[in-house]
Design a protein around this motif. Structure first.
Motif, PDB file in Angstrom:
ATOM      1  N   GLY A  68      -9.908   9.299  -9.567  1.00 36.70           N
ATOM      2  CA  GLY A  68      -8.500   8.628  -9.826  1.00 36.70           C
ATOM      3  C   GLY A  68      -7.829   8.192  -8.368  1.00 36.70           C
ATOM      4  O   GLY A  68      -8.396   8.639  -7.516  1.00 36.70           O
ATOM      5  N   LYS A  69      -6.857   7.409  -8.571  1.00 38.17           N
ATOM      6  CA  LYS A  69      -6.282   6.475  -7.147  1.00 38.17           C
ATOM      7  C   LYS A  69      -5.624   7.568  -6.471  1.00 38.17           C
ATOM      8  O   LYS A  69      -5.649   7.374  -5.201  1.00 38.17           O
ATOM      9  N   TRP A  70      -4.974   8.472  -7.302  1.00 34.86           N
ATOM     10  CA  TRP A  70      -3.935   9.467  -6.434  1.00 34.86           C
ATOM     11  C   TRP A  70      -4.453  10.852  -6.125  1.00 34.86           C
ATOM     12  O   TRP A  70      -3.555  11.518  -5.456  1.00 34.86           O
ATOM     13  N   LYS A  71      -5.195  11.381  -6.825  1.00 30.84           N
ATOM     14  CA  LYS A  71      -5.612  12.782  -6.753  1.00 30.84           C
ATOM     15  C   LYS A  71      -5.948  13.288  -5.380  1.00 30.84           C
ATOM     16  O   LYS A  71      -5.382  14.235  -4.907  1.00 30.84           O
ATOM     17  N   THR A  72      -6.632  12.782  -4.526  1.00 28.04           N
ATOM     18  CA  THR A  72      -6.995  13.125  -3.430  1.00 28.04           C
ATOM     19  C   THR A  72      -5.749  13.006  -2.306  1.00 28.04           C
ATOM     20  O   THR A  72      -5.888  13.929  -1.698  1.00 28.04           O
ATOM     21  N   VAL A  73      -5.173  12.136  -2.604  1.00 24.62           N
ATOM     22  CA  VAL A  73      -3.986  11.877  -1.625  1.00 24.62           C
ATOM     23  C   VAL A  73      -2.914  12.903  -2.061  1.00 24.62           C
ATOM     24  O   VAL A  73      -2.311  13.560  -1.132  1.00 24.62           O
ATOM     25  N   LEU A  74      -2.942  13.295  -3.340  1.00 27.10           N
ATOM     26  CA  LEU A  74      -1.822  14.276  -3.746  1.00 27.10           C
ATOM     27  C   LEU A  74      -2.311  15.605  -3.202  1.00 27.10           C
ATOM     28  O   LEU A  74      -1.628  16.558  -2.748  1.00 27.10           O
ATOM     29  N   LEU A  75      -3.702  15.942  -3.105  1.00 28.50           N
ATOM     30  CA  LEU A  75      -4.101  17.051  -2.750  1.00 28.50           C
ATOM     31  C   LEU A  75      -3.697  17.084  -1.090  1.00 28.50           C
ATOM     32  O   LEU A  75      -3.446  18.283  -0.757  1.00 28.50           O
ATOM     33  N   TRP A  76      -4.079  16.101  -0.442  1.00 29.14           N
ATOM     34  CA  TRP A  76      -3.738  15.952   1.062  1.00 29.14           C
ATOM     35  C   TRP A  76      -2.239  16.313   1.384  1.00 29.14           C
ATOM     36  O   TRP A  76      -1.955  17.218   2.184  1.00 29.14           O
ATOM     37  N   LEU A  77      -1.235  15.694   0.452  1.00 26.72           N
ATOM     38  CA  LEU A  77      -0.020  15.903   0.747  1.00 26.72           C
ATOM     39  C   LEU A  77       0.445  17.461   0.407  1.00 26.72           C
ATOM     40  O   LEU A  77       1.059  18.119   1.101  1.00 26.72           O
ATOM     41  N   LEU A  78       0.067  17.901  -0.692  1.00 28.51           N
ATOM     42  CA  LEU A  78       0.247  19.478  -1.173  1.00 28.51           C
ATOM     43  C   LEU A  78      -0.231  20.343  -0.305  1.00 28.51           C
ATOM     44  O   LEU A  78       0.073  21.572  -0.248  1.00 28.51           O
ATOM     45  N   ARG A 128       6.724   9.356  -0.684  1.00 24.40           N
ATOM     46  CA  ARG A 128       5.561   9.529   0.216  1.00 24.40           C
ATOM     47  C   ARG A 128       4.479   8.527  -0.040  1.00 24.40           C
ATOM     48  O   ARG A 128       3.713   8.089   0.780  1.00 24.40           O
ATOM     49  N   LEU A 129       4.294   8.126  -1.450  1.00 23.93           N
ATOM     50  CA  LEU A 129       3.354   7.135  -2.039  1.00 23.93           C
ATOM     51  C   LEU A 129       4.028   5.930  -2.490  1.00 23.93           C
ATOM     52  O   LEU A 129       3.991   5.886  -4.091  1.00 23.93           O
ATOM     53  N   PRO A 130       4.489   5.009  -2.003  1.00 25.24           N
ATOM     54  CA  PRO A 130       4.916   3.620  -2.605  1.00 25.24           C
ATOM     55  C   PRO A 130       3.651   3.169  -3.582  1.00 25.24           C
ATOM     56  O   PRO A 130       2.638   3.128  -3.235  1.00 25.24           O
ATOM     57  N   GLY A 131       4.017   2.527  -4.639  1.00 29.45           N
ATOM     58  CA  GLY A 131       3.494   2.241  -5.789  1.00 29.45           C
ATOM     59  C   GLY A 131       2.838   3.266  -6.845  1.00 29.45           C
ATOM     60  O   GLY A 131       2.399   2.800  -7.871  1.00 29.45           O
ATOM     61  N   LEU A 132       3.112   4.363  -6.620  1.00 32.83           N
ATOM     62  CA  LEU A 132       3.093   5.306  -7.587  1.00 32.83           C
ATOM     63  C   LEU A 132       4.063   5.538  -8.386  1.00 32.83           C
ATOM     64  O   LEU A 132       5.339   5.987  -7.752  1.00 32.83           O
ATOM     65  N   THR A 133       3.939   5.274  -9.680  1.00 25.44           N
ATOM     66  CA  THR A 133       5.199   5.277 -10.622  1.00 25.44           C
ATOM     67  C   THR A 133       5.366   6.752 -11.054  1.00 25.44           C
ATOM     68  O   THR A 133       4.743   7.646 -10.930  1.00 25.44           O
ATOM     69  N   GLU A 134       6.472   7.061 -11.637  1.00 26.25           N
ATOM     70  CA  GLU A 134       6.666   8.381 -12.086  1.00 26.25           C
ATOM     71  C   GLU A 134       5.983   8.788 -13.362  1.00 26.25           C
ATOM     72  O   GLU A 134       5.485  10.066 -13.255  1.00 26.25           O
ATOM     73  N   LYS A 135       5.642   7.826 -14.105  1.00 22.81           N
ATOM     74  CA  LYS A 135       4.677   8.114 -15.266  1.00 22.81           C
ATOM     75  C   LYS A 135       3.396   8.425 -14.660  1.00 22.81           C
ATOM     76  O   LYS A 135       2.647   9.442 -15.214  1.00 22.81           O
ATOM     77  N   VAL A 136       2.774   7.670 -14.043  1.00 22.35           N
ATOM     78  CA  VAL A 136       1.572   7.998 -13.525  1.00 22.35           C
ATOM     79  C   VAL A 136       1.516   9.274 -12.532  1.00 22.35           C
ATOM     80  O   VAL A 136       0.541  10.514 -12.640  1.00 22.35           O
ATOM     81  N   LEU A 137       2.416   9.441 -11.789  1.00 16.43           N
ATOM     82  CA  LEU A 137       2.627  11.035 -11.007  1.00 16.43           C
ATOM     83  C   LEU A 137       2.648  12.172 -11.716  1.00 16.43           C
ATOM     84  O   LEU A 137       1.965  12.890 -11.696  1.00 16.43           O
ATOM     85  N   THR A 138       3.504  12.087 -12.926  1.00 15.89           N
ATOM     86  CA  THR A 138       3.605  13.142 -13.815  1.00 15.89           C
ATOM     87  C   THR A 138       2.128  13.358 -14.439  1.00 15.89           C
ATOM     88  O   THR A 138       1.802  14.437 -14.689  1.00 15.89           O
TER      89      THR A 138
END
Length: 117
Positions: free
Chosen positions: A23-33, A46-56
């Motif tokens: 997925g587009k966001w999982k690796t960057v979320l791992l990196w941030l967390l 921190r992640l422009p373009g990431l919607t609240e729905k997709v983040l959740t």
């Protein structure tokens, strides 16, 4: 890749691992967390373009896979904080050499591109 591949015992271990981080966001979320726990609003900023729905949705998948821990503090308004579990931290450590390889690849591509000449 379907999420069911992450749970299929008859697939290659690499395939099962990739299914968890696909997925587009999982690796960057791992990196941030990896640096510290974050609230969802912090992650979105921190992640422009990431919607609240997709983040959740992404954080819920990562929680179901045992990578992140969701802690809800009983205050008004509710305060939710996400952090890596030990399993998520282990995955992050395993991905570090892959990240290094990716950076070396990008450097090679930059050196061989016509613009670099």
């Amino acid at each position: 890749m379907t999420r069911s591949r992450a749970q299929d015992a008859n697939v290659c271990g690499v395939t099962a691992a990739i299914a968890v981080i696909d997925g587009k966001w999982k690796t960057v979320l791992l990196w941030l967390l990896e640096s510290r726990p974050h609230r969802p609003g912090e992650l979105r900023r921190r992640l422009p373009g990431l919607t609240e729905k997709v983040l959740t949705q992404t954080l819920r998948e990562m929680e179901a896979d045992g990578l992140v821990h969701r802690e809800v503090h009983d205050v008004r308004p509710l305060k939710t904080v996400y952090s890596l579990t030990s399993f998520g931290r282990e995955l992050s450590e395993v991905l570090a050499p892959l990240s290094d390889w990716g950076h070396r690849r990008l450097e090679k591509l930059a050196e061989s591109s016509p613009a670099a000449s």
